[in-house]
Design a protein around this motif. Structure first.
Motif, mmCIF file in Angstrom:
data_model
loop_
_atom_site.group_PDB
_atom_site.id
_atom_site.type_symbol
_atom_site.label_atom_id
_atom_site.label_comp_id
_atom_site.label_asym_id
_atom_site.label_seq_id
_atom_site.Cartn_x
_atom_site.Cartn_y
_atom_site.Cartn_z
ATOM 1 N N PRO A 28 6.334 7.887 21.608
ATOM 2 C CA PRO A 28 5.810 6.458 22.245
ATOM 3 C C PRO A 28 6.840 5.463 22.084
ATOM 4 N N GLU A 29 6.365 4.457 22.895
ATOM 5 C CA GLU A 29 7.379 3.382 22.869
ATOM 6 C C GLU A 29 7.027 2.461 21.804
ATOM 7 N N SER A 94 3.535 -2.242 13.905
ATOM 8 C CA SER A 94 3.761 -1.051 14.910
ATOM 9 C C SER A 94 2.409 -0.395 15.055
ATOM 10 N N THR A 95 2.282 0.323 16.255
ATOM 11 C CA THR A 95 1.023 1.086 16.628
ATOM 12 C C THR A 95 1.258 2.322 15.463
ATOM 13 N N ALA A 96 0.014 2.887 15.226
ATOM 14 C CA ALA A 96 -0.034 4.301 14.518
ATOM 15 C C ALA A 96 0.946 5.292 15.196
ATOM 16 N N GLU A 97 0.890 5.205 16.517
ATOM 17 C CA GLU A 97 1.870 6.336 17.171
ATOM 18 C C GLU A 97 3.241 6.291 16.852
ATOM 19 N N VAL A 100 4.054 6.757 13.122
ATOM 20 C CA VAL A 100 4.220 8.337 12.801
ATOM 21 C C VAL A 100 5.311 9.085 13.286
ATOM 22 N N HIS A 101 5.491 8.588 14.700
ATOM 23 C CA HIS A 101 6.818 9.121 15.088
ATOM 24 C C HIS A 101 8.182 8.717 14.399
ATOM 25 N N ASP A 102 8.257 7.354 14.182
ATOM 26 C CA ASP A 102 9.354 6.790 13.670
ATOM 27 C C ASP A 102 9.624 7.454 11.984
ATOM 28 N N ALA A 103 8.309 7.392 11.131
ATOM 29 C CA ALA A 103 8.609 7.868 9.865
ATOM 30 C C ALA A 103 8.692 9.493 9.785
ATOM 31 N N GLN A 130 4.135 16.386 16.191
ATOM 32 C CA GLN A 130 3.515 16.118 17.658
ATOM 33 C C GLN A 130 2.029 16.511 17.526
ATOM 34 N N ARG A 131 1.323 17.237 16.482
ATOM 35 C CA ARG A 131 0.138 17.462 16.195
ATOM 36 C C ARG A 131 -0.796 16.006 16.016
ATOM 37 N N VAL A 132 0.196 15.176 15.247
ATOM 38 C CA VAL A 132 -0.574 13.940 14.961
ATOM 39 C C VAL A 132 -0.628 13.160 16.029
ATOM 40 N N LEU A 133 0.545 13.009 16.987
ATOM 41 C CA LEU A 133 0.613 12.302 17.942
ATOM 42 C C LEU A 133 -0.474 12.529 18.888
ATOM 43 N N ALA A 134 -0.652 14.000 19.053
ATOM 44 C CA ALA A 134 -1.878 14.388 20.056
ATOM 45 C C ALA A 134 -3.176 14.035 19.479
#
Length: 561
Positions: A28-29, A94-97, A100-103, A130-134
């Protein structure tokens, strides 16, 4: 026609059209939240909880080693430290996306830096993220495709959650570009009996729809094969299937030399499958599952009940139980959780147990109680034994508790080189080829960047195995092999030629190894061992032995009166 190479898992062969696994979701951006921190935090926590629940459900469905891996993933997903890292990023706008990605990326880097057991968990974070982002995006998580027909799956690597639940009626074989013989993908593929080749770097060139032959025994992928090649592969697959389905018999060579084929088990519930597949007993029972998920050591009564269940499942057969192998790379708060710069060389195995002798004594007490209550032939062994003094310490202690057969794991070169002196005190030796390879080659078995060195076919490793085998022959003491190497049918012949008197492996590997042994005599196994020792490296040893074995005469196992 072209041929790609990798590391084959097992002896199977399969053919079919390639279907590539979808690429990972794009990162995600970093954009500011439009809904506020509270809403983003709720979104993130609900997505993580849903993924953890899904992993737990898959774990219960999968069973076996896959269950342990998936349960560990579920625990990682809900790790409080990781949740705090996500919250911190959300609080910064930040957004949740993105949070999650950065953490997850930061947590992954931390685990990789720690190395060892925790370092191995780092790769699992990619799949969880990947599953959380989806979930957050409302799309399907990347996973195994379903083209509606049987296929050969090609992927960079396969997440444990996907490997555990592969539809074996659709997935004919598995090819990965990453991973090695001790990766999660390899271990789970071996357990499920999937025809697989891992570490086939050039598999990135395989296009969807390309017909391939996947030959795990040779470690090759043949693209666009001829009709004759397809026919031969199909005949081989049929012959192997018939051998696997045949009623199991005790392991022996073609000349009648008995080689006990035993099972590696992680919990009593796995015993039924091992018995059904013809295991002649247990060569390695890992007791860690009783301890690793506990905040304090299990009681003697709790341990004794588990050991009784295991021993009862095998009647009067041999059951080898390894004492708790933890500490350092698998820290336990009640044993040893001190930070170590190099945990693979730290306070682990017997070293850790000696530092907390009450835990060792409680385990021996529980084993003695279970032994008295059952008819199995109980053997106990200590992990990570390095010196003769350590050997004497453990065997004396085991006998103090009335345990009649006490041995040691040979996992470091020091104990292999002094095997005759070690066996002067121990009743038997069991070679753990995974760690023996790690310490011989100075290559962390959990570190992907040096995975190429983690190969038990290396002549240096095999020479050490031979030292132990020769010491066992001189002292009249049994020498077993319980590492992953024993599950490789061709390597199993070499190990027997080097002096192994028993082999222990995942139950799914028993049929292939039993068949391979039945086709060769002891003299032939010894000649193959000499071929392996004469090579300069692991690949050379493997290829030379494969060629030498192919040139040997084919003969049926001789019967003895």
């Amino acid at each position: 026609m072209t041929e790609l190479r990798g590391v084959g898992i097992g002896q199977g062969v399969a053919q079919g059209p390639v279907v590539r696994m979808a690429e990972a979701l794009p990162a995600p951006e970093k954009t500011p939240s439009a809904v506020g921190a509270d809403a983003e935090r709720t979104r993130a926590r609900e997505a993580v909880a849903a993924v953890a629940a899904e992993l737990q459900q898959r774990a219960e469905t999968a069973g076996g080693s896959a269950q342990e891996v998936l349960e560990a993933q579920a625990m990682i997903a809900e790790d409080p430290t990781l949740q705090d890292e996500v919250d911190t990023r959300i609080d910064d706008g930040s957004t949740a996306e993105w949070a999650v990605h950065d953490a997850f990326a930061g947590f992954r880097a931390t685990l990789e830096a720690v190395g060892g057991y925790l370092g191995e968990r780092a790769a699992d974070l990619d799949d969880i993220a990947q599953r959380v982002l989806a979930r957050l995006r409302g799309v399907d998580a990347p996973g195994v495709p379903d083209p509606g027909h049987p296929f050969v799956l090609v992927a960079r690597d396969l997440a444990p959650a996907d490997t555990a639940l592969l539809n074996l009626e659709q997935v004919l074989a598995l090819i990965t570009t990453d991973g090695g013989p001790t990766s999660h993908t390899a271990i789970l593929a071996r357990e499920k009996g999937i025809v697989a080749i891992v570490g086939a770097v050039e598999a990135t060139t395989l296009a969807n729809g390309t017909t391939v032959i996947v030959d795990a025994a040779a470690g090759t992928v043949t693209t666009d094969p001829s009709a004759a090649q397809l026919e031969r592969a199909e005949a081989r697959a049929a012959a192997r299937a018939a051998a696997v389905d045949a009623p199991p018999s005790p392991g022996s060579l073609a000349d009648g030399t008995a080689i006990a084929l035993l099972a590696n088990l992680g919990k009593p519930a796995d015993a039924a499958e091992a018995v059904a597949r013809g295991a002649e007993g247990v060569g390695l029972f890992r007791t860690e599952f009783l301890f690793l998920s506990a905040s304090q050591a299990p009681t003697v009564a709790e341990q004794s009940a588990t050991y009784r269940e295991l021993l009862a499942a095998f009647g009067d057969k041999k059951v080898v139980v390894r004492m708790l192998d933890a500490g350092a790379d698998k820290p336990l708060a009640f044993l040893n959780d001190a930070h170590e710069e190099n945990p693979a060389l730290g306070l682990r195995g017997l070293r850790s147990l000696r530092a907390s002798e009450d835990i060792l004594r409680e385990q021996l007490t529980a084993l003695a109680e279970a032994d008295a209550a059952t008819n199995a032939d109980l053997w106990v062994m200590a992990p990570m034994v390095t010196t003769v003094e350590e050997t004497k310490y453990f065997t004396d202690l085991a006998r103090e508790y009335g345990l009649k057969t006490a041995g040691v794991m040979v996992e470091v070169p020091a104990s292999a080189l002094l095997a005759d002196r070690v066996l002067a005190h121990a009743d038997f030796a069991s070679i753990g080829t995974n760690d023996l390879t790690q310490y011989t080659m100075a290559a962390d078995r959990m570190l992907g960047s040096v995975a190429g060195f983690q190969d038990p076919w290396h002549p240096a490793v095999l020479r050490l195995v031979g030292e132990v085998g020769a010491a066992g022959a001189r002292t009249g003491k049994p020498v077993g092999v319980c590492g992953e190497a024993a599950a490789d049918p061709l390597l199993a012949l070499v190990l027997v030629g080097l002096g192994a008197t028993s082999l222990s492996m995942a139950p799914s590997a028993l049929a292939d190894v039993r068949l391979a042994l039945s086709e060769r005599t002891l003299d032939e196994a010894r000649s193959l061992a000499e071929v392996a020792l004469a090579a300069d490296d692991a690949a050379g040893a493997r290829n030379a032995v494969a060629e030498a074995a192919a040139a040997l005469p084919s003969h049926q196992k001789e019967t003895t009166s």
